[in-house]
Design a protein around this motif. Structure first.
Motif, PDB file in Angstrom:
ATOM      1  N   ARG A 198       0.824  -1.219   0.000  1.00 28.31           N
ATOM      2  CA  ARG A 198       0.000   0.000   0.000  1.00 28.31           C
ATOM      3  C   ARG A 198       0.856   1.266   0.000  1.00 28.31           C
ATOM      4  O   ARG A 198       0.379   2.345  -0.360  1.00 28.31           O
ATOM      5  CB  ARG A 198      -0.968  -0.058   1.203  1.00 28.31           C
ATOM      6  CG  ARG A 198      -1.999   1.040   1.289  1.00 28.31           C
ATOM      7  CD  ARG A 198      -2.861   1.218   0.042  1.00 28.31           C
ATOM      8  NE  ARG A 198      -3.639   0.055  -0.385  1.00 28.31           N
ATOM      9  CZ  ARG A 198      -4.839  -0.284   0.066  1.00 28.31           C
ATOM     10  NH1 ARG A 198      -5.428   0.455   0.966  1.00 28.31           N
ATOM     11  NH2 ARG A 198      -5.475  -1.356  -0.399  1.00 28.31           N
ATOM     12  N   MET A 199       2.139   1.144   0.397  1.00 33.83           N
ATOM     13  CA  MET A 199       3.021   2.310   0.376  1.00 33.83           C
ATOM     14  C   MET A 199       3.090   2.906  -1.033  1.00 33.83           C
ATOM     15  O   MET A 199       3.271   4.121  -1.198  1.00 33.83           O
ATOM     16  CB  MET A 199       4.417   1.921   0.882  1.00 33.83           C
ATOM     17  CG  MET A 199       5.370   3.080   1.052  1.00 33.83           C
ATOM     18  SD  MET A 199       4.769   4.345   2.220  1.00 33.83           S
ATOM     19  CE  MET A 199       5.352   3.681   3.772  1.00 33.83           C
ATOM     20  N   ALA A 200       2.934   2.063  -2.055  1.00 34.81           N
ATOM     21  CA  ALA A 200       2.930   2.576  -3.434  1.00 34.81           C
ATOM     22  C   ALA A 200       1.801   3.589  -3.588  1.00 34.81           C
ATOM     23  O   ALA A 200       2.000   4.708  -4.086  1.00 34.81           O
ATOM     24  CB  ALA A 200       2.756   1.418  -4.416  1.00 34.81           C
ATOM     25  N   GLY A 201       0.612   3.215  -3.155  1.00 31.01           N
ATOM     26  CA  GLY A 201      -0.542   4.111  -3.262  1.00 31.01           C
ATOM     27  C   GLY A 201      -0.407   5.321  -2.343  1.00 31.01           C
ATOM     28  O   GLY A 201      -0.680   6.455  -2.755  1.00 31.01           O
ATOM     29  N   TRP A 202       0.024   5.088  -1.100  1.00 28.42           N
ATOM     30  CA  TRP A 202       0.154   6.221  -0.170  1.00 28.42           C
ATOM     31  C   TRP A 202       1.079   7.297  -0.751  1.00 28.42           C
ATOM     32  O   TRP A 202       0.758   8.479  -0.728  1.00 28.42           O
ATOM     33  CB  TRP A 202       0.732   5.750   1.175  1.00 28.42           C
ATOM     34  CG  TRP A 202      -0.187   4.914   2.020  1.00 28.42           C
ATOM     35  CD1 TRP A 202      -1.549   4.821   1.938  1.00 28.42           C
ATOM     36  CD2 TRP A 202       0.218   4.036   3.084  1.00 28.42           C
ATOM     37  NE1 TRP A 202      -2.008   3.940   2.880  1.00 28.42           N
ATOM     38  CE2 TRP A 202      -0.953   3.448   3.600  1.00 28.42           C
ATOM     39  CE3 TRP A 202       1.449   3.692   3.653  1.00 28.42           C
ATOM     40  CZ2 TRP A 202      -0.928   2.536   4.663  1.00 28.42           C
ATOM     41  CZ3 TRP A 202       1.473   2.786   4.710  1.00 28.42           C
ATOM     42  CH2 TRP A 202       0.297   2.211   5.209  1.00 28.42           C
TER      43      TRP A 202
END
Ligand code: ACO
Length: 372
Positions: A342-346
């Motif tokens: 999810r770090m990609a999206g954040w």
């Protein structure tokens, strides 16, 4: 210039039911992702999830960050930038890993993420993405009294995550399955952690503060996922002969079957299909996966019988549990692996919010007493 009383009146605001959890409120405009729960579609920047589930994580980052990051980088450049950034994050893991024994795994990740210094030349979005596998692998190894493994900057991100966790390079099938998971969970509309990241970013607090705030939101059991309980359910069922009676008894007790149902998806969660497809890569876990598929078939049949008016389908957590177990992730680490994807999206949402440059500052409706 004279002002009428009217011009100082409280501005008209659109009011929402305080108990609604802001459901159906549009709180941001984004080019990044769209969740269509009625159609069972997840669109990531113009692509259906099933069309990009086979991409590398680096290719997905190149796509998400395009025109939002200061530079547009291709996937090969992102791969080497992430490799160098993993090496940069490693000393932080080394210096803090001795302090985490009284903390849970997500608390330990929160400690390490919060230690990323704003004053660094590496682009913050790359360093944040690179750091999570370094930190999460070091945390998981500490639980087994093993020292952290230094990153190998020459490897792909998913392959190095596996290597830093296991201490040796592992087979391409399991690396690919983990990579599919990271891509599949990379972004999902304005979920609670992404919204948190955008709120913090809107204050210009910086990317590391924004994503640390996002992780704090992800830590809660209502968001961070339930793949651990899916495995507990499979363990409790034990063998194929027990599947139907066990599930019936659980439903008779009014319990929920883990890995089924979703707040937004009223048809099948497309992420469940993407992950189910990845389970063919997990040859060593074939028996466990066949068993889980039998559980899924029985569960869907029973849920359709018992709740005919409520479409209850397999959700992302069911196959997440199988994939993460098969690649050797300890159950306590599952939320941290979720954060790695999810770090990609954040980071993309933080970059998008920073470009807007507008402080997010909604209003509340005062329902307390007025002064006498
Ligand atoms: N098993 C059995 N019954 C269920 C399930 C389930 N997994 N999910 C919902 N129901 C039933 C409820 O008992 C309720 O029945 P009732 O109307 O007869 O009382 C009805 O469906 C509606 O339930 P709600 O809680 O209102 O539905 P909601 O859409 O808000 O719930 C949730 C979504 C929380 C995910 C729910 O389906 C659930 O608890 N699932 C099991 C846990 C799980 O898999 N969590 C991971 C979700 S994926 C994610 O969040 C990323």
């Amino acid at each position: 210039m004279s002002h009428s009383r009217q011009s100082f009146a409280t501005p008209v605001v659109t009011s929402v039911n305080a108990g609604s959890g802001l459901e159906d409120v549009i709180a941001a405009e984004t080019v990044l992702s769209h969740v269509d729960g009625a159609a069972g579609r997840l669109i990531i920047r113009g692509y259906d999830l099933q069309d990009l589930a086979g991409w590398t994580f680096e290719a997905l980052l190149s796509h998400l960050w395009r025109d939002l990051a200061p530079e547009n980088l291709d996937k090969a450049t992102i791969r080497s930038e992430l490799g160098a950034a993993r090496v940069e994050a490693y000393p932080i893991a080394m210096s803090l890993v001795g302090d985490i024994d009284a903390l849970g795994d997500v608390e330990a990740l929160r400690l390490m993420l919060a230690a990323l210094p704003d004053a660094t030349n590496t682009p913050h979005h790359s360093l944040a993405v690179a750091a999570v596998p370094v930190f999460s692998a070091a945390i998981a190894r500490r639980r087994r009294n093993l020292k952290p493994v230094e990153p190998d900057a020459s490897l792909g991100h998913a392959a190095d995550y596996m290597r830093m966790l296991h201490g040796v390079e592992i087979d391409a099938g399991r690396v690919r399955a983990l990579e599919t998971y990271l891509v599949t969970v990379a972004d999902h509309g304005l979920n609670a952690s992404t919204f948190t990241a955008r709120v913090v970013a809107s204050t210009r607090a910086g990317l590391f503060s924004s994503v640390t705030g996002a992780l704090c939101a992800l830590k809660g059991p209502l968001h961070g996922g339930a793949p651990g309980p899916v495995l507990d359910m499979l363990d409790a069922i034990g063998e194929p002969a027990n599947i139907r009676p066990w599930l019936q008894a659980a439903l008779d007790r009014g319990e929920r079957l883990m890995g089924f149902g979703h707040r937004i998806y009223r048809v099948r969660d497309p992420r469940a299909d993407a992950l189910k497809a990845a389970t063919v890569l997990l040859r060593d876990s074939a028996e466990r996966i066949r068993f889980a598929e039998k559980v899924e078939i029985e569960a869907l049949a029973l849920l359709a019988e018992r709740k005919p008016l409520r479409p209850l389908q397999t959700n992302v957590e069911f196959f997440t549990a199988l994939v993460l177990e098969a690649v050797g992730m300890p159950r306590e680490s599952f939320t941290n692996v979720f954060a790695a994807g999810r770090m990609a999206g954040w980071t993309a949402h933080v970059l998008e919010q920073e470009r807007l440059g507008k402080l997010i500052r909604p209003q509340s409706r005062y329902v307390g007493p007025m002064p006498a």
